[in-house]
Every structure is written in structure tokens, then in C-alpha cells.
Design a protein around this motif. Structure first.
Motif, PDB file in Angstrom:
ATOM      1  N   VAL A   1     -46.730  27.126 -36.979  1.00 28.33           N
ATOM      2  CA  VAL A   1     -45.557  26.496 -37.572  1.00 28.33           C
ATOM      3  C   VAL A   1     -46.006  25.374 -38.504  1.00 28.33           C
ATOM      4  O   VAL A   1     -46.849  24.549 -38.134  1.00 28.33           O
ATOM      5  CB  VAL A   1     -44.624  25.923 -36.487  1.00 28.33           C
ATOM      6  CG1 VAL A   1     -43.457  25.179 -37.132  1.00 28.33           C
ATOM      7  CG2 VAL A   1     -44.110  27.033 -35.588  1.00 28.33           C
TER       8      VAL A   1
ATOM      9  N   ARG B   1     -44.322  22.320 -40.859  1.00 29.99           N
ATOM     10  CA  ARG B   1     -43.067  21.593 -41.087  1.00 29.99           C
ATOM     11  C   ARG B   1     -43.228  20.615 -42.240  1.00 29.99           C
ATOM     12  O   ARG B   1     -44.273  19.989 -42.402  1.00 29.99           O
ATOM     13  CB  ARG B   1     -42.658  20.819 -39.834  1.00 29.99           C
ATOM     14  CG  ARG B   1     -42.226  21.659 -38.670  1.00 29.99           C
ATOM     15  CD  ARG B   1     -41.710  20.774 -37.535  1.00 29.99           C
ATOM     16  NE  ARG B   1     -41.197  21.558 -36.434  1.00 29.99           N
ATOM     17  CZ  ARG B   1     -41.955  22.059 -35.452  1.00 29.99           C
ATOM     18  NH1 ARG B   1     -43.252  21.832 -35.465  1.00 29.99           N
ATOM     19  NH2 ARG B   1     -41.417  22.750 -34.478  1.00 29.99           N
TER      20      ARG B   1
ATOM     21  N   THR C   1     -40.711  17.596 -44.319  1.00 31.89           N
ATOM     22  CA  THR C   1     -39.433  16.909 -44.498  1.00 31.89           C
ATOM     23  C   THR C   1     -39.451  16.206 -45.854  1.00 31.89           C
ATOM     24  O   THR C   1     -40.412  15.501 -46.173  1.00 31.89           O
ATOM     25  CB  THR C   1     -39.201  15.870 -43.378  1.00 31.89           C
ATOM     26  OG1 THR C   1     -39.161  16.556 -42.123  1.00 31.89           O
ATOM     27  CG2 THR C   1     -37.888  15.118 -43.584  1.00 31.89           C
TER      28      THR C   1
ATOM     29  N   HIS D   1     -35.209  19.537 -44.013  1.00 34.82           N
ATOM     30  CA  HIS D   1     -36.317  19.963 -43.161  1.00 34.82           C
ATOM     31  C   HIS D   1     -36.674  21.410 -43.492  1.00 34.82           C
ATOM     32  O   HIS D   1     -35.805  22.279 -43.455  1.00 34.82           O
ATOM     33  CB  HIS D   1     -35.936  19.839 -41.693  1.00 34.82           C
ATOM     34  CG  HIS D   1     -35.386  18.483 -41.347  1.00 34.82           C
ATOM     35  ND1 HIS D   1     -36.177  17.358 -41.271  1.00 34.82           N
ATOM     36  CD2 HIS D   1     -34.118  18.065 -41.111  1.00 34.82           C
ATOM     37  CE1 HIS D   1     -35.414  16.307 -40.986  1.00 34.82           C
ATOM     38  NE2 HIS D   1     -34.169  16.712 -40.885  1.00 34.82           N
TER      39      HIS D   1
ATOM     40  N   ARG E   1     -39.052  24.402 -42.273  1.00 36.73           N
ATOM     41  CA  ARG E   1     -39.889  24.835 -41.144  1.00 36.73           C
ATOM     42  C   ARG E   1     -40.340  26.261 -41.418  1.00 36.73           C
ATOM     43  O   ARG E   1     -39.508  27.155 -41.627  1.00 36.73           O
ATOM     44  CB  ARG E   1     -39.086  24.775 -39.848  1.00 36.73           C
ATOM     45  CG  ARG E   1     -39.828  25.225 -38.611  1.00 36.73           C
ATOM     46  CD  ARG E   1     -38.938  25.099 -37.380  1.00 36.73           C
ATOM     47  NE  ARG E   1     -39.611  25.530 -36.168  1.00 36.73           N
ATOM     48  CZ  ARG E   1     -39.595  26.789 -35.710  1.00 36.73           C
ATOM     49  NH1 ARG E   1     -38.958  27.719 -36.369  1.00 36.73           N
ATOM     50  NH2 ARG E   1     -40.229  27.096 -34.585  1.00 36.73           N
TER      51      ARG E   1
END
Lengths: 145, 117
Positions: A9, A11, A13, A71, A73
Motif C-alpha cells: 500500500v 499512501r 495526502t 487522500h 491510497r
């Protein structure tokens, strides 16, 4: 970056401002380029993610809610890339894809592009924050076995 | 990330050629919109937008071009596109916008197909 049961994963932001959409596009370009997608597929993913971010920003601006974050992801595994673009603002339909798909309605073009460019597309909602977004999946044509 | 570059020429009366470079997205497309509005308000009602130098075009850029086409036709002008970049052309094709826009390969073709002022 972290790992989940089914893959890795990544991520990111970003501030919910137009000048940062390019940052999300660059990040997804890096992620998709490391997978077994061809050039056109990587470009499709980049455009779709840019459209998802743009849709979120424009709708938040429409709700006078400019000071928010987006966000991104990415769930990476051998057979697919799943990208979620969401916010954490409990305002209605921030990033939901429009139901109408008229090519002459420039407000809907982003949603049209996302649906065409990605293999699976669905609206998502975070029950904890009330934030909304979109989950987009692109499958690898010939995954490594 | 490459910022939008906009260069405008007026090869003949009533006609403006807008040559774009870089990226047209939610951040940069307002500049393109303003350029087209300014040209139309100055009487350049026939616009040619050269997309061959564009590296990225998203729905906000498409929306600006659609708006420019509508505004030009309201003034009895036109807006034609120049593009031979397959990646950019594909965006017009998958959105169905090839039915809306006239797209030429080069400036001579676009100039030749504009209605006389």
C-alpha cells in the motif's frame, strides 16, 4: 508505504488545491510504472487519478470547503492496481461520480473519463469521517505467475 | 510537472492561433480560458488551438475548449484544433469529442478550412 494481506500500500495526502493535483499525478505515475502496465495503461491511470482529484477539488470548492485534504491510497498487487481518492469531509457528494454522462456537459467529462480509462470504478464512503471518494481498479493484462 | 505555455499569433485579421505547451489541467486551464476570452472580445472570432506541444490534457482543459468553441460560434466564428499527438487525440476519441471539434494535422490545413472573415 506499508504492506497488506494482498499487496503493498502506498499512501499520499495532498492539499485539496488545484496546484497539487500534479503531485498526485506524478506519484501515481511512479507507482504504475513499477507494475506490468504498458505505456498507454500507465497514462490512463495517471489521467484517471488526476480526474478523481480534480472532481473532488471542484465539488469541495462548490461547497465552499476549500481547506481540505485529499487522500490517495494505492493497493499494489501482482494482478491489479487499486487506487482510492477520497477526502475526509462530511459534505454531500464531494467526489461521487456523476450519474449523467453527456459529452457536451463539461462538468461530467471527468467522470466519463474515469469510467472509460479504468476497469472497475465505484463510489466509496468512509463511515468514520463521512468522507467520500472513488475506488478505481486497473487489472494487469499479463500478471507475473 | 510542466506548466502551461501559451503563445498567440494572429496570421490574419479575425484569426488567432494559440500554440500550447506543457500541461492543461485544473490548475492551468483558467489561463487558457482567459486567453481565448480576451481574443474573442478583441474580435479574433476564429481561433485555432495548436495542441501538438501538449503533454497532458484533462477534462478541465476539454471543458475550456468546449467553452471556447461555444463562445466563438456565438460570435459567428469557429474554433479548430491542431493535433497529431496520438495520446491527446485518444482523449478526444474516447470522450466522443471528435464529433464536436474539427481537428487538423497542421496549421496550414486549419487556416485553409476556416471560413473567410
Amino acid at each position: 508505504m506499508s504492506t497488506s494481506d494482498s499487496g503493498v500500500v502506498v499512501r499520499l495526502t495532498i492539499p485539496g488545491k488545484p496546484e497539487f493535483v500534479g503531485v498526485a499525478r506524478l506519484a501515481i505515475l511512479g507507482v504504475a510504472s513499477r507494475m506490468r502496465f504498458n505505456y498507454d495503461e500507465v497514462e490512463d491511470i495517471r489521467l484517471a487519478v488526476g480526474e478523481a482529484c480534480t472532481t473532488a477539488i471542484e465539488r469541495a470548492q462548490g461547497a465552499n470547503a476549500v481547506a481540505h485534504e485529499l487522500h490517495v491510497r494505492c493497493l499494489i498487487d501482482l494482478s491489479r492496481l487499486v487506487v482510492e481518492v477520497s477526502d475526509s469531509m462530511p459534505i454531500p457528494a464531494v467526489t461521487e461520480l456523476p450519474k449523467t454522462e453527456s459529452i457536451l456537459d463539461e462538468r461530467c467529462l471527468g467522470g466519463v473519463l474515469i469510467r472509460i480509462l479504468m476497469d472497475d470504478v465505484e463510489n466509496i464512503e468512509d463511515p468514520d469521517t463521512g468522507g467520500r471518494g472513488v475506488r478505481m481498479t486497473k487489472y494487469v493484462a499479463s500478471p507475473v505467475r | 510537472m510542466n506548466m502551461l505555455k501559451v503563445e498567440t499569433r494572429t496570421p490574419r485579421e479575425g484569426v488567432a492561433v494559440i500554440v500550447l505547451g506543457g500541461e492543461v489541467d485544473v490548475y492551468t486551464s483558467p489561463r487558457l480560458k482567459q486567453e481565448m476570452v480576451d481574443l474573442l472580445n478583441r474580435g479574433q472570432v476564429n481561433l485555432i488551438v495548436d495542441l501538438n506541444g501538449i503533454e497532458y490534457l484533462d477534462s478541465t482543459g476539454l471543458g475550456v475548449l468546449i467553452g471556447g468553441l461555444k463562445r466563438a460560434r456565438e460570435r459567428e466564428g469557429d474554433l479548430r484544433l491542431i493535433c497529431d499527438n496520438m495520446r491527446i487525440l485518444r482523449i478526444f476519441e474516447i470522450t466522443g469529442l471528435t464529433k464536436i471539434f474539427d481537428i487538423d494535422r497542421n496549421e496550414d490545413d486549419a487556416l485553409g478550412k476556416l471560413k473567410p472573415a
